[in-house]
Design a protein around this motif. Structure first.
Motif, PDB file in Angstrom:
ATOM      1  N   ARG A   1       0.876  -1.083   0.082  1.00 47.98           N
ATOM      2  CA  ARG A   1       0.172   0.185   0.059  1.00 47.98           C
ATOM      3  C   ARG A   1       0.723   1.303  -0.176  1.00 47.98           C
ATOM      4  O   ARG A   1       1.811   1.289   0.828  1.00 47.98           O
ATOM      5  CB  ARG A   1      -0.952   0.129   1.192  1.00 47.98           C
ATOM      6  CG  ARG A   1      -1.657   1.226   1.156  1.00 47.98           C
ATOM      7  CD  ARG A   1      -2.799   0.953   2.670  1.00 47.98           C
ATOM      8  NE  ARG A   1      -2.089   1.216   3.752  1.00 47.98           N
ATOM      9  CZ  ARG A   1      -1.952   2.295   4.500  1.00 47.98           C
ATOM     10  NH1 ARG A   1      -2.103   3.471   3.905  1.00 47.98           N
ATOM     11  NH2 ARG A   1      -1.321   2.244   5.463  1.00 47.98           N
TER      12      ARG A   1
ATOM     13  N   CYS B   1       5.584   1.347  -4.124  1.00 51.06           N
ATOM     14  CA  CYS B   1       4.173   0.660  -3.637  1.00 51.06           C
ATOM     15  C   CYS B   1       3.253   0.522  -4.779  1.00 51.06           C
ATOM     16  O   CYS B   1       3.433   1.214  -5.999  1.00 51.06           O
ATOM     17  CB  CYS B   1       3.657   1.893  -2.562  1.00 51.06           C
ATOM     18  SG  CYS B   1       3.281   3.473  -3.659  1.00 51.06           S
TER      19      CYS B   1
ATOM     20  N   TYR C   1      -0.553   0.418  -4.693  1.00 58.14           N
ATOM     21  CA  TYR C   1      -1.949   1.007  -4.692  1.00 58.14           C
ATOM     22  C   TYR C   1      -2.216   2.209  -3.541  1.00 58.14           C
ATOM     23  O   TYR C   1      -1.558   1.787  -2.597  1.00 58.14           O
ATOM     24  CB  TYR C   1      -2.885  -0.232  -4.538  1.00 58.14           C
ATOM     25  CG  TYR C   1      -2.998  -1.068  -3.153  1.00 58.14           C
ATOM     26  CD1 TYR C   1      -3.840  -0.612  -2.050  1.00 58.14           C
ATOM     27  CD2 TYR C   1      -1.996  -2.063  -3.033  1.00 58.14           C
ATOM     28  CE1 TYR C   1      -3.800  -1.051  -0.902  1.00 58.14           C
ATOM     29  CE2 TYR C   1      -1.901  -2.553  -1.662  1.00 58.14           C
ATOM     30  CZ  TYR C   1      -2.769  -2.400  -0.754  1.00 58.14           C
ATOM     31  OH  TYR C   1      -2.707  -2.936   0.491  1.00 58.14           O
ATOM     32  N   THR C   2      -3.054   2.773  -3.691  1.00 58.19           N
ATOM     33  CA  THR C   2      -3.548   3.705  -2.787  1.00 58.19           C
ATOM     34  C   THR C   2      -4.720   3.512  -2.276  1.00 58.19           C
ATOM     35  O   THR C   2      -5.511   3.557  -3.109  1.00 58.19           O
ATOM     36  CB  THR C   2      -3.297   5.262  -3.164  1.00 58.19           C
ATOM     37  OG1 THR C   2      -1.897   5.350  -3.560  1.00 58.19           O
ATOM     38  CG2 THR C   2      -3.927   6.278  -2.138  1.00 58.19           C
TER      39      THR C   2
ATOM     40  N   ILE D   1     -10.010   1.892  -4.118  1.00 56.95           N
ATOM     41  CA  ILE D   1      -8.628   1.563  -3.970  1.00 56.95           C
ATOM     42  C   ILE D   1      -8.024   1.772  -5.559  1.00 56.95           C
ATOM     43  O   ILE D   1      -8.651   1.319  -6.499  1.00 56.95           O
ATOM     44  CB  ILE D   1      -8.321   0.061  -3.850  1.00 56.95           C
ATOM     45  CG1 ILE D   1      -8.941  -0.246  -2.319  1.00 56.95           C
ATOM     46  CG2 ILE D   1      -7.150  -0.557  -4.168  1.00 56.95           C
ATOM     47  CD1 ILE D   1      -8.923  -1.711  -2.082  1.00 56.95           C
TER      48      ILE D   1
END
Length: 328
Positions: A276, A286, A288-289, A316
């Motif tokens: 994340r 990273c 995904y947010t 997401i």
């Protein structure tokens, strides 16, 4: 066709016994994919270009269906698609790639270069040569086409399906089955030309499923610090269109029930756990947010890892690194 399951597992808790409600949707941008089974290197110079009849015209027969590919490798000949679900209402446009003379070996070499770089072909298109829309049988034909290299573009797809990527096709193609014009019956492989070509560009239906596990009152669960909390885990599983080129974007939404408190998320592609994005590693390192918002239409903020009450809308968004992982 490969589909990559994208799994999202999240832990939720509240001070009361919960029932889960809410909808989940997934949105995938159209993905650019490799041409549909028409091999450039395998088709070039196996027959003598001098034997092409310049008075002929070409016909491209398109068949659209849902599901995994059937009938083996696409080689320009018709194949059986019995038992598949046809896709009507798919519209295609076809454009000639300029400067390609298939009556010469040099023209075939130029076409081969375009197969290796479809973006270059897109920069050298002539005027649209035709358009067709698939019927109830999932088929449509582009007829009376002058001989040459063509760029075929899907411009619409049924709801719930991603559009197939543009692809290149030559008219004519070498006949892999023999010297007859269409359906050959001899074994004189790849030494003659066929002017009717059959292609089977693929569309994949985007799907998402949700499963819920009611874990009850679990005092040892690491996602809760309150012995009275009632924990629910849920999993969203989506499919990702197969292909080798990067996706434009991939977004997952879930509108949680107002009685729930959002506490965490874990994202996997197949069995690989993704990282994340946080303030520490964004945007590098990273995948995904996570964003939360109090409701649809309300500005979302990046989730900071703390509990969010009131059943937020959880979003997401995969980063470029995450999109690349889908293609691995």
């Amino acid at each position: 066709m490969r589909t990559s399951p994208l799994r999202v597992a999240a832990a939720l808790f509240s001070a009361a016994v919960l029932t889960f409600a809410g909808a989940a949707t997934a949105v995938a941008a159209p993905a650019a994919q490799a041409p549909t089974g028409l091999s450039a290197a395998g088709e070039f110079n196996t027959a003598n270009p001098a034997l092409i009849d310049p008075s002929e015209t070409g016909t491209l027969h398109i068949t659209k269906y849902s599901g995994a590919p059937v009938g083996g490798y696409d080689n320009g000949l018709p194949k059986s698609v019995t038992g598949v679900t046809p896709l009507p209402g798919v519209t295609y446009e076809i454009y000639p790639v300029t400067g390609v003379d298939l009556l010469t070996n040099a023209g075939w070499k130029t076409a081969a270069n375009y197969y290796d770089n479809i973006t270059l072909a897109e920069a050298n298109l002539g005027d649209m040569a035709g358009t067709c829309t698939t019927t109830a049988t999932g088929t449509c034909d582009l007829t009376d086409l002058p001989l040459g290299l063509y760029y075929v573009k899907e411009v619409s797809a049924p709801a719930g399906y991603t559009m197939a990527a543009p692809f290149l096709v030559t008219l004519p193609m070498t006949n892999p089955a023999g010297p007859d014009r269409d359906l050959a019956t001899t074994t004189d492989n790849n030494t003659t030309w066929m002017y009717d070509v059959y292609v089977y560009p693929k569309n994949q239906q985007d799907t998402i499923t949700k499963t819920v596990e009611d874990k009850g009152t679990v005092t040892t669960d690491p996602t809760t610090t309150n012995a009275s909390d009632h924990v629910i885990d849920y999993t969203l599983e989506t499919t990702v269109t197969d292909g080798t080129a990067p996706l434009g974007m991939y977004v997952i939404y879930d509108d949680l029930d107002p009685s729930l408190t959002f506490t965490g998320v874990s994202l996997k592609i197949n069995t690989t756990t993704l990282v994340r994005c946080t303030a520490v590693n964004t945007p590098a390192g990273c995948d995904y947010t996570v964003y939360t918002a109090s409701d649809w239409g309300v500005n979302a903020t990046a989730w900071d890892g703390t509990a969010v009450t009131g059943g937020p809308v959880v979003t997401i968004v995969l980063s470029d690194a995450g999109l690349t992982r889908i293609r691995e």
